[in-house]
Every structure is written in structure tokens, then in C-alpha cells.
Write an enzyme that holds these catalytic residues in place. Structure first.
Site, short mmCIF file in Angstrom:
data_model
loop_
_atom_site.label_atom_id
_atom_site.label_comp_id
_atom_site.label_asym_id
_atom_site.label_seq_id
_atom_site.Cartn_x
_atom_site.Cartn_y
_atom_site.Cartn_z
N CYS A 307 0.86 -1.17 0.00
CA CYS A 307 0.00 0.00 0.00
C CYS A 307 0.90 1.22 0.00
O CYS A 307 1.75 1.38 0.87
CB CYS A 307 -0.91 -0.01 1.22
SG CYS A 307 -1.90 1.48 1.40
N HIS A 323 -7.40 -4.59 0.73
CA HIS A 323 -6.86 -3.61 1.68
C HIS A 323 -7.13 -2.18 1.21
O HIS A 323 -7.51 -1.32 2.02
CB HIS A 323 -5.35 -3.83 1.86
CG HIS A 323 -4.67 -2.73 2.61
ND1 HIS A 323 -4.67 -2.64 3.98
CD2 HIS A 323 -3.97 -1.65 2.16
CE1 HIS A 323 -4.00 -1.56 4.36
NE2 HIS A 323 -3.56 -0.94 3.28
N CYS A 327 -8.52 0.84 3.37
CA CYS A 327 -7.49 1.71 3.92
C CYS A 327 -7.97 3.17 3.88
O CYS A 327 -8.41 3.67 2.83
CB CYS A 327 -6.19 1.57 3.15
SG CYS A 327 -4.81 2.52 3.85
N CYS A 413 19.66 8.92 7.05
CA CYS A 413 19.41 8.08 5.88
C CYS A 413 18.52 8.88 4.93
O CYS A 413 17.58 9.54 5.37
CB CYS A 413 18.73 6.77 6.30
SG CYS A 413 18.33 5.69 4.92
N LYS A 427 17.74 16.55 -4.68
CA LYS A 427 18.30 17.82 -4.22
C LYS A 427 17.30 18.59 -3.37
O LYS A 427 17.69 19.34 -2.47
CB LYS A 427 18.75 18.65 -5.41
CG LYS A 427 19.98 18.10 -6.11
CD LYS A 427 20.45 19.00 -7.23
CE LYS A 427 21.68 18.40 -7.91
NZ LYS A 427 22.15 19.23 -9.04
N GLU A 447 25.26 11.76 7.61
CA GLU A 447 25.97 10.67 8.28
C GLU A 447 26.63 9.78 7.25
O GLU A 447 26.05 9.46 6.22
CB GLU A 447 24.99 9.86 9.14
CG GLU A 447 25.63 8.78 9.96
CD GLU A 447 24.64 8.06 10.87
OE1 GLU A 447 24.99 6.98 11.39
OE2 GLU A 447 23.53 8.58 11.05
N SER A 451 25.61 6.24 0.31
CA SER A 451 25.50 5.33 -0.82
C SER A 451 26.10 6.00 -2.06
O SER A 451 26.40 7.20 -2.06
CB SER A 451 24.04 4.97 -1.08
OG SER A 451 23.30 6.12 -1.43
#
Length: 549
Positions: A307, A323, A327, A413, A427, A447, A451
Site C-alpha cells: 500500500c 486492503h 485503507c 538516511c 536535491k 551521516e 551510498s
């Protein structure tokens, strides 16, 4: 020294067959001559098996360490050893078959365990039609069990993969030696070396040689290949781009396949049986990039249905349809702290909305390599960017941030969903994180480790920030500290960006920042051409920093 007594199936060098056959001859002395000839043949085959086993162990005493299976357990009976293993010769297989047949009555009381190949990968086959699982795209392995390592899927043979691997190894050795020579003087010379300039010119010439249009024969060949093989083979890539770019792509494919093979051998990834390959997310079907620790009953399906509003994951299209009919979510939970046009940003507390944040982390791990946090989401705040239409607010990307960061990290992250990549949203997320740092009157930095795509996005963002600052700067002397305070970018990131732009020089005992007008003009031209459609408006932010947790 008296010889230690051995039972059938307990020896490690394969000689248990001869001992066992000798016991049978002693107990059944009235056997026929045919039985004696069979036992003699069995003894000879067992002796050959013993010699080959001792040769493989390289001088280790066979009575000291029992053989180990891939799970680390010693086999307790002959049923633990796969007689059809490709490492065992025909005579040795025949010897074991005879031993098992003769000893069937004595071993029948022992519980049967799974065969060696049933618990390992020897019975797995490559899903590519017509493939025998031999060879590997990297040229380093004898077998493969996934499409990523299949030579046939990539329109190659096993021998061609080995040749490509050897040529790549020679090129990498030369490249490594050149880099070592260059790194010795990297602190003294910031300008590109002559070898680097020559290589750049060579690459430019190689890319110019590419034909922009394919000949008619090539087009027909591509169409025939697609019609005959469909999605079971990789499309023909020759003559689509330059040979240089195609070789770079082949190297990336081989490296990714090698990394996946290492993860599979370590037990972290079992491709084909415990790795989600695709997810159905809203109106998109997305191919995953990495392994994510979803529950096993979901991961082994290979495809998940999600979902797009509450991020709940399901097993089938029918469950998802039911669902969605029930939902009530149309946007992420939490407070909407930014809205301009169709773009909104929601602040979600990991402590108040734990299940949503956990599902968001599991989803992000499918597209991030270095992400390690999935369930402990309470110490984090999640800033989720969405794009709204008449059906709801669709997930564009997000970044997480520690509530109390001692190192002043403003991003823990960050992820942009694959369907929104290369559109400027990455950006926007980075700019929004630095906008929050400005409101908090702090200097922020992401941090580490970042990647690959995250590092590219951040370097591009820092470059634009510095060029914009220097374009608007009218003074004669500029300070790194002043730039950091105005942009909220960490001074270390500013210095590294200036060095990459060759705008930082050391002259007469001082570091000087050079204002390169050519770079500023290029940035200004791109900025005017791109427009400000994907830009964060500080006036649209309605947010006050949280006062603790």
C-alpha cells in the site's frame, strides 16, 4: 599402537566401505563368488576414494577431524553424502551405491537425514531457459544459480566470460599502478596530470566514434532477438552506445554479480528463494536493488504488494485490492510542516508511528546498500516528501534524522524512490534538510557512509551552493567559516568541494579561494535553463525545532 575400532560410516577418508565390506565377508563366509567379486571391486573403488580424499585434505590425519558439511556438521551416516556430487568420479559413486545397498539392513534403524545437495545449492538451477548453470558472468566461478550471474542471459558463453575476466584483471592492475603513482604527488599537484588529460581526450574521441543511428540490419537483429527470447535474455547492447561506455557497463554488471555471489555464499542472500525481486507500489512495479530483511514467508515469494500510503506489505494482488478498499490513509502520519503546490513534507515521529517507520525503513533497504537500521526507529524523526493528486499524497522520498545527534548530523538516511529519480527531488530533500539546520542555527552534515547515488547527489548540491554563494558575493576576501554559517554546510564538506572544483590553492603560506568565472557562468546557464520548479521555498516552511524527546 593398536588400531582404533571403526564403525560403518564413521571414517573420514572413505575407507569405511572397505572395513564394512570386510565385516560382511567375515559374517557371510558362504556368499557366492559373484558376491566376492563385487566386494573386491568395492574394496578397490574405496581405496581409490581414500587416496583422493587424503589428497584433498593435504596431509591432515583422517582420524583427527571428521568431514564437514556446508552447515558445519559432521555426517553421521552414508545418507549424508551425495553420491551424485560432480566432484566424485563414476567408480567412486558406484562404490558408494554398492555399500549402501549391502548395508541397507544394518543402517535402516538410523534416522534418514537430508542429502547434501538438498540442503545446499547443487540441486538449484538457473531460471534462464536452456541454461545448464555452468559458468559465471565474472569468470571466477564454475557454476551460477541466478540470472545476474548467468552468461547465457547476457548473450555470452562461459569461455567468453573467462576471457573478459582475464582482460579486465590486466587493465585493473595497470590502472591501480597509475593511481598509486598519482597519489604520491596528489598533495603537491592539484591540477590534472598529463596522463589524465590524455586519457580524457582519448575517451572523448572514443565516444565521438559511435554511430547515432543503427543500420537496418542491426535493427532487424535487435527485433528478432527480442521476439525470439522476450524477457528471458538481455537485449543486444552492441552498437547502442560507444564501446567505452558498454565496457564500463559490463564491468559494473560483473562487479555487482560478484558482490551478490559473495553475499549468497556467506548466507546473507539466497537469490531466487529468499530475495524480493520486485514490488508493486501504487501504479508502479519496481525492480529491487538489494536484500531487505522482510519476514521469510514474504521474502521467499519474490514479489511483494504494498500500500503506497500506509506501506503495509501483502502477499497477493487480491489482498492488496481488499486492503485498498478499506485503507483510510491518504498521506503519511504526522504533521505536515511544508507545502508548496503539490509538494508536501510530513514530520513523522518514530516513537509515535513505529509500525509506519519500520515499514519505511524496510522499503528503503530494497534500494540502499549501506542501510543497517530497520526496527529501532524511536530515536529518529522521519521527514517524508510527497506529491499530491486527486487520489492522495504519493511517496516521493524521505530522510531520517536523529533527535539528539552529538555529531550534528542533519541526515541519517536519505532515499528518493526510483520512479522519482533524476527529476530534482533528491536535491530538494537535501536542501530541505539544510533548511531545517538553518532554522535550528546549526551546521549540518550527512551521516557516513553515503551510498553511491547519495554521494553523487550531495556533491552536486554542495557544488551548486558554493557557486551560488560566490556568484552573489561582492567582497574581495571570503571566509570558509562565513560560507558555512550562511549555508549551514559543514566546513569539511566546503573544503572538499572547493578542492574538487580546483578553486582552493596554497600560495605563500596561505590558502586562497579562486573565483572561477567559467564554472559560475556554466552553472548560471544551467540554472536558467532548468528553472526553479524543483526548489524549496523557505517561506512555505511552518516548523519549530523540537525541544527534546
Amino acid at each position: 599402537m593398536p588400531r582404533r575400532k571403526r564403525n560403518a560410516g564413521s571414517s573420514s577418508d572413505g575407507t569405511e566401505d572397505s572395513d564394512f565390506s570386510a565385516d560382511l565377508e567375515h559374517n557371510d563366509s558362504s556368499e557366492s563368488n559373484a558376491k566376492k567379486r563385487r566386494n573386491t571391486r568395492l574394496t578397490r573403488a574405496s581405496a581409490r576414494l581414500s587416496q583422493s580424499s587424503q589428497g584433498r585434505k593435504q596431509g591432515v590425519d583422517p582420524d583427527d577431524t571428521p568431514p564437514r558439511t556446508p552447515t558445519g556438521n559432521a555426517p553421521s551416516s552414508e545418507s549424508d553424502i551425495d553420491i551424485s556430487s560432480p566432484n566424485v568420479s563414476h567408480d567412486e559413486s558406484l562404490a558408494k551405491e554398492l555399500a549402501l545397498k549391502d548395508a541397507g539392513s544394518d543402517l535402516s534403524h538410523r534416522p534418514k537425514r537430508r542429502r547434501f545437495h538438498e540442503s545446499y545449492n547443487f540441486n538449484m538451477k538457473c531460471p534462464t531457459p536452456g541454461c545448464n548453470s555452468l559458468g559465471h558472468l565474472t569468470g571466477k566461478h564454475e557454476r551460477h544459480f541466478s540470472i545476474s550471474g548467468c552468461p547465457l542471459y547476457h548473450n555470452l558463453s562461459a569461455d567468453e566470460c573467462k576471457v573478459r575476466a582475464s582482460s579486465r584483471g590486466q587493465v585493473e592492475e595497470r590502472t591501480l599502478s597509475h593511481r598509486q603513482d598519482e597519489n604520491r604527488h596528489s598533495t603537491r599537484h592539484q591540477t590534472p596530470m598529463e596522463r589524465q588529460m590524455q586519457y580524457k581526450e582519448k575517451v572523448t574521441e572514443m565516444r565521438k566514434k559511435r554511430n547515432s543511428t543503427l543500420p537496418k540490419e542491426q535493427k532487424e537483429k535487435h527485433v528478432d532477438h527480442r521476439q525470439s527470447h522476450g524477457a528471458s535474455r538481455e537485449p543486444i547492447l552492441e552498437n547502442i552506445t560507444s564501446d567505452y561506455d558498454l565496457e564500463l557497463f559490463r564491468k559494473a554488471q560483473a562487479r555487482a554479480s560478484d558482490d551478490l555471489e559473495k553475499l549468497r555464499l556467506q548466507g546473507q542472500v539466497t537469490e531466487g528463494s529468499n530475495m524480493i525481486k520486485t514490488i508493486v507500489f501504487g501504479r508502479y512495479e519496481l525492480d529491487t536493488w538489494y536484500h531487505s530483511p522482510y519476514p521469510e514467508e514474504y521474502a521467499r515469494l519474490g514479489r511483494l504488494y504494498m500500500c503506497e500510503f500506509c506501506l503495509k506489505y501483502m502477499k497477493s494482488q487480491t489482498i492488496l485490492r481488499r486492503h485498498m478498499a478499506k485503507c483510510v490513509w491518504k498521506h503519511p502520519p504526522g504533521d505536515e510542516i511544508y507545502r508548496k503546490g503539490t509538494i508536501s513534507v510530513f514530520e513523522v515521529d518514530g516513537k509515535k508511528n513505529k509500525i509506519y517507520c519500520q515499514n519505511l525503513c524496510l522499503l528503503a533497504k530494497l534500494f540502499l546498500d549501506h542501510k543497517t537500521l530497520y526496527y529501532d526507529v524511536e530515536p529518529f524523526l522521519f521527514y517524508v516528501m510527497t506529491e499530491a493528486d486527486n487520489t492522495g499524497c504519493h511517496l516521493v522520498g524521505y530522510f531520517s534524522k536523529e533527535k539528539n545527534s552529538f555529531l550534528n548530523y542533519n541526515v541519517s538516511c536519505i532515499l528518493t524512490m526510483p520512479q522519482y529519480m533524476r527529476q530534482g527531488f533528491g536535491k530538494m530533500l537535501i536542501d530541505f534538510s539544510y533548511l531545517l539546520s538553518k532554522v535550528e542555527e546549526r551546521v549540518g552534515s550527512p551521516e557516513r557512509p553515503l551510498s553511491d547515488l547519495g554521494l553523487i547527489s550531495y556533491r552536486s548540491y554542495w557544488k551548486e551552493v558554493l557557486l551560488r554563494y560566490l556568484h552573489n558575493f561582492q567582497g574581495k576576501e571570503v571566509s570558509i567559516k562565513e560560507i558555512s554559517q550562511e549555508t549551514a554546510v559543514n566546513p569539511v564538506d566546503i573544503v572538499s568541494t572547493l578542492q574538487s572544483l580546483q578553486m582552493l590553492k596554497y600560495w605563500k603560506g596561505k590558502h586562497l579561494v579562486l573565483k572561477r568565472q567559467d564554472l559560475i557562468d556554466d552553472w548560471k546557464a544551467k540554472e536558467s535553463k532548468r528553472g526553479n520548479s524543483k526548489a524549496i521555498d523557505p517561506a512555505a516552511l511552518k516548523w519549530t525545532p523540537p525541544k527534546g524527546t
